[in-house]
Design a protein around this motif. Structure first.
Motif, PDB file in Angstrom:
ATOM      1  N   PRO A 104       0.831  -1.215   0.000  1.00 32.55           N
ATOM      2  CA  PRO A 104       0.000   0.000   0.000  1.00 32.55           C
ATOM      3  C   PRO A 104       0.859   1.256   0.000  1.00 32.55           C
ATOM      4  CG  PRO A 104      -0.681  -1.535   1.731  1.00 32.55           C
ATOM      5  CD  PRO A 104       0.623  -2.037   1.204  1.00 32.55           C
ATOM      6  N   TRP A 105       0.293   2.316  -0.553  1.00 29.88           N
ATOM      7  CA  TRP A 105       0.995   3.598  -0.582  1.00 29.88           C
ATOM      8  C   TRP A 105      -0.003   4.728  -0.407  1.00 29.88           C
ATOM      9  CZ3 TRP A 105       0.226   7.341  -4.489  1.00 29.88           C
ATOM     10  CH2 TRP A 105      -0.596   6.931  -5.537  1.00 29.88           C
ATOM     11  N   SER A 106       0.511   5.882  -0.079  1.00 28.17           N
ATOM     12  CA  SER A 106      -0.314   7.083   0.037  1.00 28.17           C
ATOM     13  C   SER A 106       0.533   8.272  -0.405  1.00 28.17           C
ATOM     14  CB  SER A 106      -0.800   7.286   1.471  1.00 28.17           C
ATOM     15  OG  SER A 106       0.301   7.419   2.359  1.00 28.17           O
ATOM     16  N   GLY A 107      -0.120   9.428  -0.502  1.00 30.69           N
ATOM     17  CA  GLY A 107       0.608  10.631  -0.881  1.00 30.69           C
ATOM     18  C   GLY A 107       0.685  10.810  -2.380  1.00 30.69           C
ATOM     19  N   SER A 108       1.740  11.478  -2.835  1.00 32.55           N
ATOM     20  CA  SER A 108       1.906  11.845  -4.239  1.00 32.55           C
ATOM     21  C   SER A 108       2.531  10.706  -5.035  1.00 32.55           C
ATOM     22  CB  SER A 108       2.797  13.090  -4.335  1.00 32.55           C
ATOM     23  OG  SER A 108       3.301  13.255  -5.635  1.00 32.55           O
ATOM     24  N   SER A 109       2.180  10.634  -6.322  1.00 32.34           N
ATOM     25  CA  SER A 109       2.801   9.636  -7.180  1.00 32.34           C
ATOM     26  C   SER A 109       4.286   9.915  -7.373  1.00 32.34           C
ATOM     27  CB  SER A 109       2.086   9.593  -8.537  1.00 32.34           C
ATOM     28  OG  SER A 109       2.169  10.849  -9.193  1.00 32.34           O
ATOM     29  N   ARG A 110       4.706  11.160  -7.213  1.00 29.97           N
ATOM     30  CA  ARG A 110       6.129  11.497  -7.311  1.00 29.97           C
ATOM     31  C   ARG A 110       6.895  11.087  -6.053  1.00 29.97           C
ATOM     32  NH1 ARG A 110       7.724  11.893 -12.380  1.00 29.97           N
ATOM     33  NH2 ARG A 110       6.602  13.463 -13.596  1.00 29.97           N
ATOM     34  N   TYR A 111       6.195  11.034  -4.913  1.00 28.37           N
ATOM     35  CA  TYR A 111       6.842  10.679  -3.653  1.00 28.37           C
ATOM     36  C   TYR A 111       5.880   9.799  -2.858  1.00 28.37           C
ATOM     37  CZ  TYR A 111      10.309  11.352   0.069  1.00 28.37           C
ATOM     38  OH  TYR A 111      11.298  11.165   0.998  1.00 28.37           O
TER      39      TYR A 111
END
Length: 400
Positions: A81-88
């Motif tokens: 899983p991830w969150s935040g910006s696609s760049r970071y």
């Protein structure tokens, strides 16, 4: 269990495990994904064990969650899983999947590049990183990016045994913060994928390939096409790529706004066989991109026999110094870009296939078997301090 089967299993367990960490991977398509996938295939063929840890959704379709575990082309893929910006993208679960790694290979400069350094006291794994252009893909926020690069990125780079740069422009930039640990390994390309498939006779047909992102400047490519179509009605452009920060309806509006419906075709997320069929009708490749980490797609175009006409960004300028057959142009000036594309067509018209052979020969230098060996040499040097013999690792790579 027979002794032969036991020996095979023991050898598999003895083989070094390289864990690649990258924000996007298969089934997504793009330059970064292609590089990691091709490197993994080469490592597997040379008896390495590989795992790719990546985000659990595509940035172009974040609501569709991909399987947590999957194997594609023999590559073990773990998605987190991830969150935040696609760049970071923030994805702290990465630490769960590197504990058994012999070596961690981080691709691109983002959250993973920083976090795995900051957590090195916890995980203790030797690490290398490939820059893939860093984060200077657009001039947006340039001042902030420069400050971040000279502070946070400089500190994070200390955690890596080697910082591998895939272009001379990257090497020049990262040598300022990583000095002697910088290694230049230009990206490999799948030079067999579209090998020698472009039209043999000169045609006023252009292919451009890449993510539909703002920095690729497809608007400027279309501006040049508008000039070309006004000069000669049979000019045609095939735009091939996957949705990124530009979607298909937006590009269709851009095409319609220039009355180019008869001169431009848009192909979204098509397979390699379909791309090959499109290239077979074309003579030229063009890229108006403002920034490239390396310019992998230009090498693939050369391998097909297409003559590239490229925007004068740093990566393409460095590439043209090595490969003088390539042509550079300023795509911010539609008339100048159209002149360059016309000149490229006329070069092909006058050519006896000597130029084509030069393009094919230059592309072969980027074959993945050669590039993968350079990466394995870095792995060997990195693992040697842990008691693993560089000579043993090189022999293992050569034996497959």
């Amino acid at each position: 269990m027979t002794s032969a089967v036991a020996d095979i299993q023991a050898n598999k367990q003895a083989a070094p495990l390289i864990v690649h960490v990258v924000r996007q991977f298969l089934p997504n398509k793009g330059g970064l994904e292609d590089v990691v996938a091709n490197l993994c295939r080469q490592l597997i063929a040379r008896s390495y064990r590989v795992r790719v840890v990546t985000c659990n959704s595509l940035f172009s379709d974040p609501t569709r969650e991909l399987p947590a575990n999957e194997t594609i082309d023999g590559i073990e893929i773990v998605r987190i899983p991830w969150s935040g910006s696609s760049r970071y993208p923030l994805a702290p679960q990465v630490f769960r999947h590197i504990a058994d790694a012999d070596l961690v290979h981080v691709h691109a400069v983002d959250f993973f590049f920083d976090a795995l350094t900051w957590g090195k006291l916890m995980h203790g794994r030797p690490m290398v990183a490939t820059t893939h252009g860093g984060f200077f893909h657009t001039p947006k926020y340039a001042a902030i990016k420069k400050i971040w690069f000279n502070t946070a990125t400089r500190l994070s780079a200390l955690g890596y045994n080697s910082v591998i740069c895939c272009s001379q422009s990257d090497a020049t930039l990262f040598s300022k913060i990583a000095k002697s640990r910088v290694r230049l390994i230009e990206n490999g390309a799948d030079v067999g994928k579209f090998a020698n498939c472009a039209a043999l006779e000169a045609r006023r047909r252009i292919v451009t390939i890449g993510r539909f992102s703002v920095n690729k400047r497809l608007d400027r490519m279309l501006d040049a096409m508008k000039v070309l179509a006004a000069r000669h009605a049979d000019w045609h452009l095939d735009i091939i790529g996957a949705v990124s920060d530009l979607d298909k309806p937006t590009l269709e509006k851009e095409i319609a706004a220039r009355s180019l419906e008869q001169n431009v075709s848009l192909h979204v997320s098509i397979d390699d066989c379909s791309i090959r069929n499109i290239i077979a009708r074309a003579s030229l490749f063009a890229s108006a991109s403002e920034y490239e980490g390396f310019g992998l797609v230009a090498i693939e175009a050369m391998s097909a026999g297409l003559l590239p006409v490229l925007n004068t960004n740093e990566a393409y300028k460095a590439m043209a110094e090595t490969h003088p057959a390539l042509m550079l142009s300023d795509f911010s000036d539609p008339e100048a870009a159209a002149d360059s594309l016309t000149a490229a067509f006329e070069r092909l018209q006058a050519d006896d296939l000597t130029l084509r052979q030069e393009l094919l020969r230059d592309a072969r230098a980027y074959a993945w078997d050669e590039v993968a060996q350079r990466y394995m040499d870095v792995y060997s040097e990195t693992l040697a301090p842990k008691g693993k013999s560089p000579q043993l690792l090189r022999q293992r790579g050569q034996a497959a």
